[in-house]
Design an enzyme around this catalytic site. Structure first.
Site, PDB file in Angstrom:
ATOM      1  N   THR A  15      -6.708  -3.227  -5.712  1.00 21.82           N
ATOM      2  CA  THR A  15      -7.647  -2.144  -6.031  1.00 21.82           C
ATOM      3  C   THR A  15      -6.928  -0.866  -6.454  1.00 21.82           C
ATOM      4  OG1 THR A  15      -7.629  -1.627  -3.678  1.00 21.82           O
ATOM      5  CG2 THR A  15      -9.471  -2.963  -4.475  1.00 21.82           C
ATOM      6  N   GLY A  16      -5.605  -0.877  -6.476  1.00 19.62           N
ATOM      7  CA  GLY A  16      -4.841   0.328  -6.799  1.00 19.62           C
ATOM      8  C   GLY A  16      -4.615   0.512  -8.293  1.00 19.62           C
ATOM      9  N   ALA A  17      -3.983   1.644  -8.636  1.00 16.33           N
ATOM     10  CA  ALA A  17      -3.726   1.957 -10.052  1.00 16.33           C
ATOM     11  C   ALA A  17      -2.881   0.855 -10.699  1.00 16.33           C
ATOM     12  CB  ALA A  17      -3.017   3.317 -10.153  1.00 16.33           C
ATOM     13  N   VAL A  18      -1.844   0.385 -10.008  1.00 12.03           N
ATOM     14  CA  VAL A  18      -0.974  -0.657 -10.569  1.00 12.03           C
ATOM     15  C   VAL A  18      -1.671  -2.020 -10.482  1.00 12.03           C
ATOM     16  CG1 VAL A  18       1.236  -1.869 -10.337  1.00 12.03           C
ATOM     17  CG2 VAL A  18       1.149   0.611 -10.023  1.00 12.03           C
ATOM     18  N   SER A  44     -10.873  -1.739   1.263  1.00 14.94           N
ATOM     19  CA  SER A  44     -11.498  -2.270   0.037  1.00 14.94           C
ATOM     20  C   SER A  44     -11.934  -3.719   0.174  1.00 14.94           C
ATOM     21  CB  SER A  44     -10.528  -2.151  -1.139  1.00 14.94           C
ATOM     22  OG  SER A  44     -10.298  -0.813  -1.448  1.00 14.94           O
ATOM     23  N   CYS A 132       9.416   2.635 -12.365  1.00 15.48           N
ATOM     24  CA  CYS A 132       8.934   2.771 -13.755  1.00 15.48           C
ATOM     25  C   CYS A 132       9.869   3.610 -14.626  1.00 15.48           C
ATOM     26  CB  CYS A 132       7.537   3.381 -13.750  1.00 15.48           C
ATOM     27  SG  CYS A 132       7.339   4.771 -12.635  1.00 15.48           S
ATOM     28  N   GLN A 159       6.985  13.010 -15.846  1.00 22.58           N
ATOM     29  CA  GLN A 159       6.240  11.846 -15.368  1.00 22.58           C
ATOM     30  C   GLN A 159       4.753  12.122 -15.166  1.00 22.58           C
ATOM     31  OE1 GLN A 159      10.112  10.481 -12.829  1.00 22.58           O
ATOM     32  NE2 GLN A 159       8.237   9.440 -12.232  1.00 22.58           N
ATOM     33  N   SER A 162      -0.356   9.271 -12.782  1.00 22.31           N
ATOM     34  CA  SER A 162      -0.768   7.919 -12.358  1.00 22.31           C
ATOM     35  C   SER A 162       0.367   7.193 -11.643  1.00 22.31           C
ATOM     36  CB  SER A 162      -1.278   7.084 -13.535  1.00 22.31           C
ATOM     37  OG  SER A 162      -0.304   7.016 -14.545  1.00 22.31           O
ATOM     38  N   LYS A 223      16.556   6.586  -7.003  1.00 19.19           N
ATOM     39  CA  LYS A 223      16.168   5.259  -7.482  1.00 19.19           C
ATOM     40  C   LYS A 223      16.676   5.073  -8.900  1.00 19.19           C
ATOM     41  CE  LYS A 223      11.773   5.300  -4.981  1.00 19.19           C
ATOM     42  NZ  LYS A 223      10.329   5.481  -5.138  1.00 19.19           N
ATOM     43  N   HIS A 252       4.977   8.016 -19.078  1.00 23.83           N
ATOM     44  CA  HIS A 252       6.154   8.794 -18.681  1.00 23.83           C
ATOM     45  C   HIS A 252       7.012   9.075 -19.923  1.00 23.83           C
ATOM     46  CE1 HIS A 252       5.118   8.294 -14.597  1.00 23.83           C
ATOM     47  NE2 HIS A 252       6.130   7.584 -14.141  1.00 23.83           N
TER      48      HIS A 252
HETATM   49  P1  NAP Z   1      -2.758   3.265  -5.235  1.00 23.50           P
HETATM   50  O1  NAP Z   1      -3.539   3.488  -6.466  1.00 23.50           O
HETATM   51  O2  NAP Z   1      -2.821   4.278  -4.157  1.00 23.50           O
HETATM   52  O3  NAP Z   1      -3.192   1.819  -4.625  1.00 23.50           O
HETATM   53  C1  NAP Z   1      -2.657   1.333  -3.432  1.00 23.50           C
HETATM   54  C2  NAP Z   1      -3.081  -0.126  -3.249  1.00 23.50           C
HETATM   55  O4  NAP Z   1      -2.436  -0.654  -2.082  1.00 23.50           O
HETATM   56  C3  NAP Z   1      -4.574  -0.291  -3.026  1.00 23.50           C
HETATM   57  O5  NAP Z   1      -5.013  -1.512  -3.553  1.00 23.50           O
HETATM   58  C4  NAP Z   1      -4.662  -0.311  -1.507  1.00 23.50           C
HETATM   59  O6  NAP Z   1      -5.818  -0.959  -1.018  1.00 23.50           O
HETATM   60  C5  NAP Z   1      -3.443  -1.158  -1.197  1.00 23.50           C
HETATM   61  N1  NAP Z   1      -3.045  -1.008   0.189  1.00 23.50           N
HETATM   62  C6  NAP Z   1      -2.771   0.122   0.858  1.00 23.50           C
HETATM   63  N2  NAP Z   1      -2.466  -0.150   2.154  1.00 23.50           N
HETATM   64  C7  NAP Z   1      -2.520  -1.493   2.276  1.00 23.50           C
HETATM   65  C8  NAP Z   1      -2.313  -2.406   3.352  1.00 23.50           C
HETATM   66  N3  NAP Z   1      -1.958  -1.963   4.563  1.00 23.50           N
HETATM   67  N4  NAP Z   1      -2.463  -3.717   3.126  1.00 23.50           N
HETATM   68  C9  NAP Z   1      -2.805  -4.179   1.891  1.00 23.50           C
HETATM   69  N5  NAP Z   1      -3.038  -3.369   0.838  1.00 23.50           N
HETATM   70  C10 NAP Z   1      -2.892  -2.049   1.025  1.00 23.50           C
HETATM   71  O7  NAP Z   1      -1.216   3.102  -5.539  1.00 23.50           O
HETATM   72  P2  NAP Z   1      -0.501   2.485  -6.850  1.00 23.50           P
HETATM   73  O8  NAP Z   1      -0.202   3.557  -7.793  1.00 23.50           O
HETATM   74  O9  NAP Z   1      -1.250   1.298  -7.321  1.00 23.50           O
HETATM   75  O10 NAP Z   1       0.891   2.060  -6.225  1.00 23.50           O
HETATM   76  C11 NAP Z   1       1.004   1.129  -5.201  1.00 23.50           C
HETATM   77  C12 NAP Z   1       2.454   0.871  -4.922  1.00 23.50           C
HETATM   78  O11 NAP Z   1       3.034   0.254  -6.074  1.00 23.50           O
HETATM   79  C13 NAP Z   1       3.290   2.124  -4.671  1.00 23.50           C
HETATM   80  O12 NAP Z   1       3.265   2.500  -3.321  1.00 23.50           O
HETATM   81  C14 NAP Z   1       4.651   1.696  -5.129  1.00 23.50           C
HETATM   82  O13 NAP Z   1       5.339   1.050  -4.078  1.00 23.50           O
HETATM   83  C15 NAP Z   1       4.353   0.700  -6.231  1.00 23.50           C
HETATM   84  N6  NAP Z   1       4.501   1.362  -7.545  1.00 23.50           N
HETATM   85  C16 NAP Z   1       5.562   1.048  -8.274  1.00 23.50           C
HETATM   86  C17 NAP Z   1       5.765   1.665  -9.470  1.00 23.50           C
HETATM   87  C18 NAP Z   1       6.998   1.401 -10.234  1.00 23.50           C
HETATM   88  O14 NAP Z   1       7.634   2.348 -10.571  1.00 23.50           O
HETATM   89  N7  NAP Z   1       7.339   0.184 -10.534  1.00 23.50           N
HETATM   90  C19 NAP Z   1       4.886   2.606  -9.963  1.00 23.50           C
HETATM   91  C20 NAP Z   1       3.774   2.903  -9.204  1.00 23.50           C
HETATM   92  C21 NAP Z   1       3.594   2.278  -7.983  1.00 23.50           C
HETATM   93  P3  NAP Z   1      -7.131  -0.109  -0.592  1.00 23.50           P
HETATM   94  O15 NAP Z   1      -7.999  -0.024  -1.803  1.00 23.50           O
HETATM   95  O16 NAP Z   1      -7.741  -0.989   0.458  1.00 23.50           O
HETATM   96  O17 NAP Z   1      -6.684   1.205  -0.070  1.00 23.50           O
HETATM   97  O1  3JN Z   2       5.963   8.614  -9.232  1.00 28.05           O
HETATM   98  C1  3JN Z   2       6.075   7.805 -10.165  1.00 28.05           C
HETATM   99  O2  3JN Z   2       5.879   8.123 -11.339  1.00 28.05           O
HETATM  100  C2  3JN Z   2       6.498   6.414  -9.865  1.00 28.05           C
HETATM  101  C3  3JN Z   2       6.295   6.103  -8.452  1.00 28.05           C
HETATM  102  C4  3JN Z   2       6.673   4.997  -7.896  1.00 28.05           C
HETATM  103  C5  3JN Z   2       6.504   4.769  -6.471  1.00 28.05           C
HETATM  104  C6  3JN Z   2       5.504   5.439  -5.771  1.00 28.05           C
HETATM  105  C7  3JN Z   2       5.384   5.259  -4.397  1.00 28.05           C
HETATM  106  C8  3JN Z   2       6.247   4.445  -3.723  1.00 28.05           C
HETATM  107  C9  3JN Z   2       7.365   3.907  -5.803  1.00 28.05           C
HETATM  108  C10 3JN Z   2       8.371   3.132  -6.568  1.00 28.05           C
HETATM  109  O3  3JN Z   2       8.000   2.116  -7.138  1.00 28.05           O
HETATM  110  O4  3JN Z   2       9.535   3.494  -6.616  1.00 28.05           O
HETATM  111  C11 3JN Z   2       7.244   3.766  -4.411  1.00 28.05           C
HETATM  112  C12 3JN Z   2       8.182   2.918  -3.645  1.00 28.05           C
HETATM  113  O5  3JN Z   2       7.892   1.748  -3.501  1.00 28.05           O
HETATM  114  O6  3JN Z   2       9.183   3.451  -3.182  1.00 28.05           O
END
Ligand code: NAP
Ligand code: 3JN
Length: 348
Positions: A15-18, A44, A132, A159, A162, A223, A252
């Site tokens: 349900t999250g942005a990613v 969710s 990212c 950046q 989102s 990172k 970004h």
């Molecule tokens: P987001 O929009 O806040 O969404 C978070 C997601 O995680 C929601 O689906 C949420 O579910 C779920 N969640 C939270 N707590 C949980 C739990 N205890 N058990 C299961 N699911 C849970 O965040 P996002 O932007 O999608 O990012 C999520 C994560 O992806 C980040 O924390 C980061 O580690 C990673 N990320 C990586 C990159 C990258 O650079 N590659 C970029 C962005 C994010 P609910 O709807 O139930 O709250």
């Molecule tokens: O802030 C951004 O533009 C990218 C964010 C990535 C992110 C956000 C929360 C936690 C990460 C990541 O993928 O590095 C994490 C994390 O898992 O550390």
């Protein structure tokens, strides 16, 4: 042989942005799926999401959610990955993890298919998707490194919000409206949810992404530094970064200064190295005001490169401007691309 009947795929953080982009990317790529399990927190659970004309009910992630799952795409934060990725692996899944939880682990390949696809072969159940900002930079640097060598990289990022999740995008939208209407707005999320202070992002630039580390760099900056060295197999590469949040929803942008090993190259030679590089689109015609911009990159899977210039004072130094959709190549698409590489290399 690839499994033509399709795989049982799970998306954790659906349900999250990613996660939303992961589901969309799986559909757009026509990824072979026989069953899709969508997982989130209890908040969710019960929500319905459409996939391939079918309504799928989101479930709360539990260890037993991974029974029968073959590929698990994680993007629900590092603590969720640490808790559930081993449970998924224990049940036979290959985990592609979008968080920083395992990226620097020796036994976990950190993969950008255009750069180090073969590293996937060394996986022990978990493959990490880089940050990212790192991904789009290494996609642009790798073709240059291959032809001319690489000594040093200095990057400043611009950046999109989102990258900080769905709630940060809402904060930018609502804050912008409030400020335009002359109303007050209390920042609650950015720069880092749960940190001591929150700052206005609308009409601002915040030089903090993620928390500060002991050396004065933020975790996001560290990172970029550490992941770049690992992905490019260059532990000795000199890398430094400054990461800045700007009021853009998605996409970004990065100003990248790099020094090659070879002396006396022209900007045209750098352009030639990039023009047909995998995953790169060269947009570099200043005479026509053609250069990459975030708004044009949204929804695209490529990394856009332009503004390539030779440094005025260093004959091995160049500058470029690198833009990509942080939720696609920076996250969802790179993860699905890793899953496609697993099929291509017959590792699944
Ligand atoms: P987001 O929009 O806040 O969404 C978070 C997601 O995680 C929601 O689906 C949420 O579910 C779920 N969640 C939270 N707590 C949980 C739990 N205890 N058990 C299961 N699911 C849970 O965040 P996002 O932007 O999608 O990012 C999520 C994560 O992806 C980040 O924390 C980061 O580690 C990673 N990320 C990586 C990159 C990258 O650079 N590659 C970029 C962005 C994010 P609910 O709807 O139930 O709250
Ligand atoms: O802030 C951004 O533009 C990218 C964010 C990535 C992110 C956000 C929360 C936690 C990460 C990541 O993928 O590095 C994490 C994390 O898992 O550390």
């Amino acid at each position: 042989m690839a499994n033509t009947a399709g795989y049982h795929v799970a998306v954790v953080g659906a349900t999250g942005a990613v996660g939303q982009q992961m589901i969309q990317t799986l559909a757009n790529r026509n990824f072979p799926i026989k069953k899709l399990t969508l997982l989130s927190s209890s908040r969710s659970a019960g929500k319905k999401i459409m996939f391939g004309g079918e309504e799928i009910t989101v479930q709360e992630a539990k260890p037993e959610s991974f029974e029968g799952v073959e590929i698990a795409l994680f993007s629900a934060g590092g603590s969720v990955s640490k808790k559930f990725a081993p449970e998924a692996v224990k049940r036979g899944a290959i985990v592609i993890d979008n968080t920083s939880a395992f990226r620097m682990d020796k036994d976990v390949p950190l993969v950008v298919p255009e750069v180090n696809e073969e590293d996937i072969k060394k996986h022990h159940g978990i493959i990490a998707n880089p940050n990212c900002s790192t991904i789009q930079m290494v996609v642009a640097l790798e073709p240059i490194r291959r032809q001319f060598g690489l000594n040093r990289v200095l990057v400043s990022t611009y950046q999109a919000v989102s990258g900080s999740g769905a709630a940060a995008v809402r904060e930018l939208q609502e804050q912008t409206k409030s400020l335009i209407n002359g109303e007050s707005y209390e920042p609650q999320i950015l720069p880092v949810k749960g940190d001591q202070k929150h700052y206005q992002i609308a009409f601002n630039a915040i030089p903090q992404i993620d928390v500060f580390t002991e050396n004065g760099f933020t975790f996001e900056e560290m990172k970029m530094i550490n992941e770049t060295k690992k992905i490019m197999h260059m532990p000795g590469l000199k890398v430094s970064a400054t990461c800045v949040r700007i009021p853009v929803a998605t996409g970004h942008s990065e100003s990248v200064y790099f020094e090659v090993e070879k002396d006396g190259l022209s900007a045209k030679q750098i352009q030639d190295a990039l023009v047909s590089a995998p995953g790169v689109v060269l947009e570099d015609r200043p005479e026509e005001q053609i250069y990459p911009m975030a708004v044009k990159a949204v929804g695209k899977m490529d990394t856009f490169v332009g503004r390539i210039r030779k440094d005025p004072d260093d004959s091995k130094g160049f500058h470029m401007w690198v833009v990509s959709d942080n939720l696609l190549k920076g996250a969802a698409w790179n993860s699905v691309q890793i899953a496609e590489s697993l099929m291509k290399l017959e590792l699944i």
